[in-house]
Write a protein that holds these residues in place. Structure first.
Motif, PDB file in Angstrom:
ATOM      1  N   SER A 194     -12.731 -23.302   1.396  1.00 50.99           N
ATOM      2  CA  SER A 194     -14.071 -22.958   0.919  1.00 50.99           C
ATOM      3  C   SER A 194     -14.304 -21.453   1.004  1.00 50.99           C
ATOM      4  O   SER A 194     -14.827 -20.831   0.066  1.00 50.99           O
ATOM      5  CB  SER A 194     -15.120 -23.701   1.750  1.00 50.99           C
ATOM      6  N   THR A 224     -23.749 -14.900   2.263  1.00 51.75           N
ATOM      7  CA  THR A 224     -24.506 -15.709   1.302  1.00 51.75           C
ATOM      8  C   THR A 224     -26.014 -15.642   1.539  1.00 51.75           C
ATOM      9  O   THR A 224     -26.790 -15.275   0.655  1.00 51.75           O
ATOM     10  CB  THR A 224     -24.047 -17.181   1.340  1.00 51.75           C
ATOM     11  N   ASP A 274     -23.546 -16.381   7.690  1.00 52.05           N
ATOM     12  CA  ASP A 274     -22.932 -17.187   6.640  1.00 52.05           C
ATOM     13  C   ASP A 274     -22.038 -18.228   7.291  1.00 52.05           C
ATOM     14  O   ASP A 274     -20.949 -17.924   7.783  1.00 52.05           O
ATOM     15  CB  ASP A 274     -22.109 -16.296   5.698  1.00 52.05           C
ATOM     16  N   ALA A 280     -22.055 -16.134  -5.581  1.00 47.43           N
ATOM     17  CA  ALA A 280     -21.327 -14.955  -5.113  1.00 47.43           C
ATOM     18  C   ALA A 280     -20.919 -14.067  -6.283  1.00 47.43           C
ATOM     19  O   ALA A 280     -21.059 -12.839  -6.226  1.00 47.43           O
ATOM     20  CB  ALA A 280     -20.092 -15.392  -4.320  1.00 47.43           C
ATOM     21  N   ILE A 300     -21.862 -22.060  -4.677  1.00 47.86           N
ATOM     22  CA  ILE A 300     -21.694 -20.841  -3.874  1.00 47.86           C
ATOM     23  C   ILE A 300     -20.817 -19.808  -4.574  1.00 47.86           C
ATOM     24  O   ILE A 300     -21.159 -18.618  -4.590  1.00 47.86           O
ATOM     25  CB  ILE A 300     -21.137 -21.181  -2.469  1.00 47.86           C
ATOM     26  N   PRO A 301     -19.663 -20.197  -5.180  1.00 50.49           N
ATOM     27  CA  PRO A 301     -18.880 -19.186  -5.899  1.00 50.49           C
ATOM     28  C   PRO A 301     -19.645 -18.536  -7.050  1.00 50.49           C
ATOM     29  O   PRO A 301     -19.523 -17.326  -7.271  1.00 50.49           O
ATOM     30  CB  PRO A 301     -17.677 -19.993  -6.419  1.00 50.49           C
ATOM     31  N   VAL A 322     -14.947 -18.408  -2.022  1.00 47.17           N
ATOM     32  CA  VAL A 322     -16.060 -17.459  -2.024  1.00 47.17           C
ATOM     33  C   VAL A 322     -15.542 -16.021  -2.086  1.00 47.17           C
ATOM     34  O   VAL A 322     -16.057 -15.194  -2.857  1.00 47.17           O
ATOM     35  CB  VAL A 322     -16.939 -17.650  -0.770  1.00 47.17           C
TER      36      VAL A 322
END
Length: 389
Positions: A14, A341, A132, A269, A265-266, A18
């Motif tokens: 994970s 994040t 994070d 980001a 999340i990616p 990111v």
């Protein structure tokens, strides 16, 4: 397929995803593709249903729309841990609660002290208070079996309470001018979620319908709409009174985990870490925003977490996890300065449409990298001493 899903539950995978998204964003923003990146970033997306109109750039839809899933996952984890997990008793929760409180108060205080004479910069006081959870656990997992279980649990719990504190801060301090009518509608939607929870109803379509009403009402009222996910998570039952029925909470968590890791999340980001380095040369790192964030993450987090933990244990209100030393806990306190994040999310709320956002983002990246590097060294040295005995 189940093996693939299990692979993405590994924090290392994970976190790597990111980091790749961050790297691609930096490359895109500092390459010939920068104009295309900016064009997509600001592409207007228009939604209309009768008199209801929502017109926002693509990045806003990602930050307020897709991030609902991110806050949904945070809410599910908090609820599960508080009701049945490692935080289900006050004794278990005491140490990370104190640590999280110290790790939020001191960074905020240091930031305020450095930005006191600049009202615009002062809006970013909450940026260095967040940890994070994905990246912090990713860094910790790099040391593998050397890490005591209690240390990993402590960092997870600390990050969970950190996220809870960040959610409270966002809801209280980073809304816009509140519109009364949409806020009343949001209140009724929240009551609807509370009602279906009390009735032990778990029909996804009902949650989606009420959640959509809540999101629109919160967006129109000026309250941060992405927090809709957190409220939905709290309303999902952890158990239903039906023999052999699986947990609705765990089913929901399992269903959305892969989307959160691979997509939400990616994408967040990628669209929020694209900093044009040339834009920072005129005002970084000499302004109060960048200094406040770096000092807050690199010094405030570690000192706040560690001192608060020492006080909690010394007063008998908490106890150190089994097989964990103070040297190791100090290493975790350093890792709590990884704030990408949630810190970036707060920065987008604190400095919308201003040059300060560029300074804030690059400072978050630098502060997080420094915290991670020193934290790994300290934990490595502390576990080496233990294993040599």
């Amino acid at each position: 397929m189940s093996q693939i899903l299990n692979l993405f539950k590994d924090e290392r995978i994970s976190g790597v995803i990111v980091l790749i998204a961050v790297l691609l964003a930096l490359i895109a923003a500092n390459s010939p593709a920068a104009e295309i990146y900016a064009l997509i970033h600001h592409t207007p997306v228009h939604f209309r249903f009768g008199p209801l109109i929502i017109d926002e750039p693509l990045v806003k839809w990602i930050n307020e729309g897709l991030m609902v899933i991110f806050f949904l996952m945070i809410g599910l984890e908090i609820k599960q841990q508080l009701l049945e997990g490692h935080l289900s008793t006050l004794k278990q929760a005491a140490l990370p609660i104190f640590a999280a409180f110290g790790g939020m108060m001191l960074p905020a205080s240091l930031y305020v002290g450095l930005a006191w004479d600049d009202p615009n910069a002062l809006r970013g006081w909450a940026i260095p208070t967040a940890t994070d959870i994905v990246l912090a656990l990713t860094v910790l997992s790099l040391l593998g079996s050397r890490i005591p279980v209690g240390l990993r649990i402590f960092l997870t719990a600390l990050a969970i309470f950190d996220d809870l504190g960040a959610i409270i801060i966002i809801s209280l301090f980073y809304g816009q001018t509140v519109a009364a009518t949409p806020l009343i509608i949001a209140g009724f939607a929240l009551l609807g979620l509370l009602l279906i929870n009390r009735l032990q109803i778990f029909q996804p379509v009902i949650y989606i319908a009420i959640g959509l009403v809540l999101w629109i009402a919160m967006h129109k009222s000026g309250v941060e709409a992405s927090l809709t996910g957190f409220f939905i998570a709290l309303s999902i039952p952890i158990h239903i009174p039906k023999a052999g029925a699986s947990s609705p909470l765990r089913r929901t968590e399992k269903k959305f985990h892969i989307w959160n890791v691979l997509f939400v999340i990616p994408l967040f980001a990628f669209f929020n870490a694209g900093i044009n380095i040339n834009q920072t040369t005129d005002f970084w790192p000499l302004n109060s925003v960048s200094l406040g964030i770096i000092v807050g993450l690199c010094i405030g987090k570690q000192v706040g977490v560690f001192i608060a933990s020492r006080i909690a244990v010394a007063t008998g209100l908490a106890q150190l996890p089994k097989n964990v030393t103070w040297f190791q806990l100090y290493g975790v306190a350093l890792l709590s300065g990884i704030g990408f994040t949630m810190s970036t999310f707060v920065a987008t709320l604190a400095f919308p449409n201003t040059d300060l956002i560029v300074s804030a983002k690059i400072s978050i990246l630098l502060g997080s990298v420094l915290s991670a590097t020193v934290g790994v060294v300290v934990i490595y040295l502390s576990t080496t001493k233990i294993s040599s005995k």
